[in-house]
Design an enzyme around this catalytic site. Structure first.
Site, mmCIF file in Angstrom:
data_model
loop_
_atom_site.group_PDB
_atom_site.id
_atom_site.type_symbol
_atom_site.label_atom_id
_atom_site.label_comp_id
_atom_site.label_asym_id
_atom_site.label_seq_id
_atom_site.Cartn_x
_atom_site.Cartn_y
_atom_site.Cartn_z
ATOM 1 N N ASP A 33 10.450 -25.746 13.495
ATOM 2 C CA ASP A 33 11.130 -24.495 13.715
ATOM 3 C C ASP A 33 12.470 -24.497 14.277
ATOM 4 O O ASP A 33 13.197 -23.814 14.054
ATOM 5 C CB ASP A 33 10.106 -23.378 14.469
ATOM 6 C CG ASP A 33 8.986 -23.038 13.802
ATOM 7 O OD1 ASP A 33 8.896 -23.327 12.550
ATOM 8 O OD2 ASP A 33 8.057 -22.455 14.354
ATOM 9 N N ASP A 37 15.804 -23.288 13.404
ATOM 10 C CA ASP A 37 16.868 -22.107 13.923
ATOM 11 C C ASP A 37 17.978 -22.894 14.151
ATOM 12 O O ASP A 37 18.998 -22.057 14.238
ATOM 13 C CB ASP A 37 16.086 -22.066 15.419
ATOM 14 C CG ASP A 37 14.820 -21.380 15.109
ATOM 15 O OD1 ASP A 37 14.628 -20.817 14.033
ATOM 16 O OD2 ASP A 37 14.101 -21.248 16.058
ATOM 17 N N GLU A 113 -5.961 -11.537 -13.849
ATOM 18 C CA GLU A 113 -5.293 -11.612 -12.631
ATOM 19 C C GLU A 113 -5.862 -10.788 -11.568
ATOM 20 O O GLU A 113 -6.367 -9.751 -11.907
ATOM 21 C CB GLU A 113 -3.687 -11.270 -12.825
ATOM 22 C CG GLU A 113 -3.010 -12.043 -13.648
ATOM 23 C CD GLU A 113 -1.545 -11.453 -14.099
ATOM 24 O OE1 GLU A 113 -1.414 -10.092 -13.548
ATOM 25 O OE2 GLU A 113 -0.778 -11.921 -14.458
ATOM 26 N N LYS A 115 -5.722 -7.914 -8.981
ATOM 27 C CA LYS A 115 -4.976 -6.474 -8.797
ATOM 28 C C LYS A 115 -4.323 -6.312 -7.546
ATOM 29 O O LYS A 115 -5.323 -5.912 -6.764
ATOM 30 C CB LYS A 115 -5.600 -5.300 -9.453
ATOM 31 C CG LYS A 115 -5.073 -4.002 -9.311
ATOM 32 C CD LYS A 115 -5.609 -3.184 -10.155
ATOM 33 C CE LYS A 115 -5.237 -1.848 -10.034
ATOM 34 N NZ LYS A 115 -4.403 -1.098 -9.136
ATOM 35 N N GLU A 176 3.879 -6.300 -6.981
ATOM 36 C CA GLU A 176 3.561 -5.374 -5.813
ATOM 37 C C GLU A 176 4.114 -5.933 -4.542
ATOM 38 O O GLU A 176 3.913 -7.235 -4.092
ATOM 39 C CB GLU A 176 2.096 -5.502 -5.652
ATOM 40 C CG GLU A 176 1.329 -4.828 -6.946
ATOM 41 C CD GLU A 176 1.257 -3.423 -7.008
ATOM 42 O OE1 GLU A 176 1.768 -2.811 -8.034
ATOM 43 O OE2 GLU A 176 0.643 -2.678 -5.912
ATOM 44 N N CYS A 415 -7.309 19.369 27.431
ATOM 45 C CA CYS A 415 -6.566 18.526 26.487
ATOM 46 C C CYS A 415 -6.667 17.318 27.197
ATOM 47 O O CYS A 415 -6.297 16.994 28.306
ATOM 48 C CB CYS A 415 -5.105 19.052 26.345
ATOM 49 S SG CYS A 415 -4.123 17.553 25.651
HETATM 50 S S1 IVH Z 1 0.177 -5.118 -15.150
HETATM 51 C C1 IVH Z 1 2.430 -1.620 -17.546
HETATM 52 N N1 IVH Z 1 -0.836 -6.630 -13.133
HETATM 53 O O1 IVH Z 1 -1.442 -1.607 -10.472
HETATM 54 C C2 IVH Z 1 1.861 -2.088 -16.374
HETATM 55 N N2 IVH Z 1 -0.380 -4.358 -12.760
HETATM 56 O O2 IVH Z 1 -2.941 0.762 -11.198
HETATM 57 C C3 IVH Z 1 1.612 -3.339 -16.207
HETATM 58 N N3 IVH Z 1 -0.883 -4.061 -10.199
HETATM 59 O O3 IVH Z 1 1.092 -0.261 -11.990
HETATM 60 C C4 IVH Z 1 0.971 -3.519 -14.870
HETATM 61 N N4 IVH Z 1 -1.710 -5.718 -9.712
HETATM 62 O O4 IVH Z 1 1.774 -1.538 -9.956
HETATM 63 C C5 IVH Z 1 -0.497 -5.501 -13.373
HETATM 64 N N5 IVH Z 1 -1.832 -8.031 -11.713
HETATM 65 C C6 IVH Z 1 -1.293 -6.770 -12.212
HETATM 66 C C7 IVH Z 1 -1.281 -5.914 -11.114
HETATM 67 C C8 IVH Z 1 -0.760 -4.645 -11.034
HETATM 68 C C9 IVH Z 1 -1.333 -4.725 -9.278
HETATM 69 C C10 IVH Z 1 -0.407 -2.474 -10.020
HETATM 70 C C11 IVH Z 1 0.650 -1.944 -10.791
HETATM 71 C C12 IVH Z 1 0.347 -1.063 -11.664
HETATM 72 C C13 IVH Z 1 -0.940 -0.592 -10.952
HETATM 73 C C14 IVH Z 1 -1.999 0.118 -11.891
#
Ligand code: IVH
Length: 748
Positions: A33, A37, A113, A115, A176, A415
């Site tokens: 670190d 820095d 993948e 979500k 995201e 309160c």
């Molecule tokens: S594919 C055309 N892959 O979940 C949209 N979305 O509930 C293609 N999300 O709008 C999206 N992980 O914001 C995709 N591995 C992932 C994701 C993902 C999170 C979000 C994304 C989407 C929403 C839908």
């Protein structure tokens, strides 16, 4: 500038970016670190002497810049769609079958993948340089949050060059923004120590961070990005599938998800979904499901999308997690408007990636309905972005002697913040603290006073308001006018251990906007003073009909509205023709008839006066009964306004304003104006005005605004990114004004 400075800067920048990547993307720090820095300080020192070295991809741009006034709305070059989702494995099978039917006889490869549960954004790179980051918004256009995203260390500011292929001219990647779980816990601890409201979960904290107008604050938030897709791509290497995409993203410097599965049958897909569920608890970011998508881009293109979601992908959501724990106590929190909210203090329990020790109980009735008692074993549930909710009680485990909750006995009828009186209005379920001096409410009033639609005071948000009250610097908005930059600058917004000063720059801005506020119109002031029941529209109409605050305080118009309302109520009460009031004798009847007729004629006179002043309008004649009517301001608001001005607070406010030499001016009803009687629709982002400001100007010039275009619309005031409404206005021949033309018309 000597060449050597430029060369040294380039070496340092490269070195730092390499270390950032090693640390934030590869999770394998290459230097200590201290060494990092040292490099960073040297880079800043060079840039201080040669500001031209401060390019958009310099590592110094990670710390955020000047606060901005608001976000611009930008159109996505390729719309950002959503996904169909399901909780059922059976529906995943149906989805796979459906896609196979659309691509008969073809071999399908599925990509599974995680979500990520964050905020969707698109990141645009032009010739390798990060140029913009936009939130999803409505899928067509979103907020430009580039400055905030520059501070996210795992987003490269410049892409690594690719070995064989050229860097794409345009590469838009999608993903995201998430807050790491570890970072979220730490952030909430700090907020708790500073007495600031806690974020319910990492997703809310992410959303709150991205909405910050001050990117320097965002730089301190532990944000990260999880990538999963692409938008516009021009040039660069061939990307034919999801697996290609993730490979290329890895090569150009992004971290890509480690846990992904390539599957060739629905059974493999379902196995992948199960496996992901087993491992996702160990991720440092929240996930709420699995996304199943076709790997091949050409197959995706051929089956396309419905109006809202692609046909080639589906989200499988995991059932929300529940946990059982003990309810140790029910405490009561005072909201900013004085509302008392009961909160469940729980035996800490690990749920869906974080430790939960509190849950909201909403109100007393909700607690009674669910029969929740201190000592109970309760079931809590976390679902999406909802604050952990207490969904029920395990009655069999209730300890003997557990008592039902009652707000009055829990608080001793006082309160918990200020020990003031609490009351429950007939029409509300919530108890409220009615002490106007209550610190929780005082902070709320300061914040309201500063709101854009009130007096638009810069640098006076919720945290600053809280601190001003807490440190005894201001308890009423007008106290702000006696504060100096010297007093405000050192204000500590953080904690004693980790101070964060407000700063001279912000203090100056605040003081300067207060100076501007002195000259603002009566409508803004009426709204800003937090008079009960005074909304923006009431404030505007009162300002049209009164010259100043004194005139509102003793308003004959408001008195007349109240008197009128009382007379109408009296006619209802004595109406001799009503079955309920039927008089007992003829004499009685004649007396009542006379009284009734004379009241009706007084009502007509009064309405006539108010109508000629444009303050009332008769909407229906009712023979010899009182007509139906509306007034610019209704009787309940009129009472509330006059009561406030007559109250101690109101009198003190007027006195204080007079001492400060502040005398906001109103305007007489013009009855005309360049837009008299014209209907407006506003669309898109206006270059210098907010929609509220535009609306105000339209109304001040006699016009009206409505939400949607029809053949009754006279004008469309269109800003940038005006979409469908602009097209519709053109097709209907509605006159279109941009901001410049509009301002010209009203002579500004
Ligand atoms: S594919 C055309 N892959 O979940 C949209 N979305 O509930 C293609 N999300 O709008 C999206 N992980 O914001 C995709 N591995 C992932 C994701 C993902 C999170 C979000 C994304 C989407 C929403 C839908």
């Amino acid at each position: 500038m000597p060449d050597t400075s430029q060369q040294r800067h380039a070496v340092l920048a490269k070195e730092i970016l390499r270390h950032d990547q090693a640390y934030y993307v590869e999770a394998q720090p290459a230097v200590s670190d201290q060494e990092y820095d040292r490099l960073y300080r040297e880079l800043l020192a060079l840039e201080a002497v040669h500001p031209e070295l401060r390019t958009p991809d310099s590592p110094s741009q990670r710390v955020g810049g000047e606060p901005i006034d608001g976000f611009e709305t930008i159109r996505h070059t390729v719309p950002m769609m959503s996904l169909d989702n399901t909780y059922s494995q059976e529906e995943v099978r149906e989805f796979v079958d459906r896609v196979q039917k659309l691509l008969p006889g073809e071999l399908l490869e599925w990509f599974v993948e995680p979500k990520a549960d964050g905020i969707a954004i698109g990141l645009r790179f032009e010739y390798g340089l990060f140029t913009s980051g936009i939130t999803r918004g409505d899928g067509i256009a979103g907020d430009d949050v580039t400055a905030n995203l520059r501070t996210v260390r795992s987003i490269p500011l410049r892409l690594n060059e690719l070995g064989q292929a050229d860097t794409p001219e345009v590469l838009e990647v999608r993903g995201e923004v998430v807050m790491t779980r570890s970072g979220f816990e730490k952030l909430n601890h700090e907020r708790a120590d500073a007495g600031e409201p806690l974020f319910a979960n990492p997703r809310n904290a992410t959303a709150g961070s991205l909405k910050q107008l001050d990117s320097a604050l965002v730089a301190k938030r532990p944000l990260d990005i999880v990538l999963y897709g692409s938008g516009e791509i021009v040039g660069g290497p061939a990307i034919d599938s999801q697996s290609d995409l993730l490979d290329v993203l890895g090569q150009v410097g992004f971290r890509t998800p480690q846990n992904t599965w390539r599957c060739s049958s629905v059974d493999e897909v379902l196995d992948a979904i199960d496996e992901l569920d087993r491992v996702r608890g160990g991720f440092d970011y929240d996930t709420d499901g699995a996304v199943i998508k076709l790997n091949s881009f050409s197959q995706r293109e051929r089956i396309g999308a419905t109006a809202k979601a692609p046909r080639w992908a589906m989200a499988y959501k995991y059932a929300p997690e529940q946990a059982q724990t003990r309810l140790n106590a029910i405490t009561v929190q005072v909201g900013r408007t004085g509302t008392l909210t009961p909160v469940a203090e729980l035996e800490p329990v690990f749920l869906d990636g974080s430790t939960i020790s509190r849950a909201t109980l909403h109100n007393e009735e909700e607690i009674a309905r669910k029969d929740i008692r201190v000592g109970d074993t309760v079931i809590i549930e976390k679902r999406g972005d909802v604050i952990p909710g207490l969904i029920g009680v395990v009655k069999e485990e209730r300890p003997a002697g557990a008592e039902p909750f009652e707000m009055q006995s829990a608080t001793g009828s006082r309160c918990p913040e200020c020990d003031g009186e609490i009351r429950k209005d007939e029409s509300f379920v919530a108890w409220r603290c009615i002490n106007t001096q209550c610190p929780a409410q005082a902070a709320q009033r300061l914040e309201h006073f500063a709101a854009r639609t009130a007096l638009d005071i810069e640098c006076l948000g919720d945290i600053v308001s809280d601190k001003l009250v807490e440190r005894g610097l201001a308890s009423e908005p007008l106290d702000l006018f006696s504060l100096s930059v010297e007093q405000l600058g050192p204000l500590n917004l953080g904690t004693d251990d980790e101070p964060r000063v407000f700063g001279e720059k912000n203090a100056t801005k605040l003081v300067e906007s207060l100076a501007l506020a002195r000259g603002m119109g009566l409508d803004r002031w009426l709204f800003a003073l937090a008079i009960p029941e005074m909304g923006r529209t009431t404030a505007s109409s009162l300002a049209k009909f009164h010259d100043n605050l004194q005139a509102v305080a003793g308003s004959p118009l408001l008195c007349e509205v109240i008197a009128l309302d009382e007379k109408v109520a009296e006619t209802v009460r004595i109406n001799p023709r009503s079955r309920k009031n039927r008089p007992n004798s003829d004499i009685d009847k004649a007396g009542r008839e006379r009284l009734y007729t004379s009241l009706v004629s007084e009502i007509r006179d009064s309405l006539g006066r108010l109508e000629s002043l444009c303050f009332a309008k008769i909407t229906k004649e009712n023979g010899d009964h009182p007509p139906n009517y509306t007034t610019e301001v209704g009787p309940s608001v009129a009472r509330s306004v006059l009561d406030w001005f007559a109250s101690e607070t109101g009198c003190a406010t007027l006195e204080c304003l007079a001492k400060l030499g502040i005398d906001p001016q109103g305007g007489r009803p013009s009855g005309g104006g360049v837009f008299a009687g014209k209907r407006f629709v506003i669309t898109g982002t206006l270059p210098t005005m907010s929609r509220d400001e535009a609306k105000e100007k339209i109304e001040a010039n006699g016009g009206k605004t409505t939400g949607s275009i029809s053949n009754k619309t006279d004008y469309l005031l269109a800003g940038e990114q005006a979409g469908l409404k602009l097209a519709k206005a053109k097709s209907l021949g509605v006159t279109i004004l941009d901001e410049v033309k509009f301002l010209k018309r009203i002579g500004e």
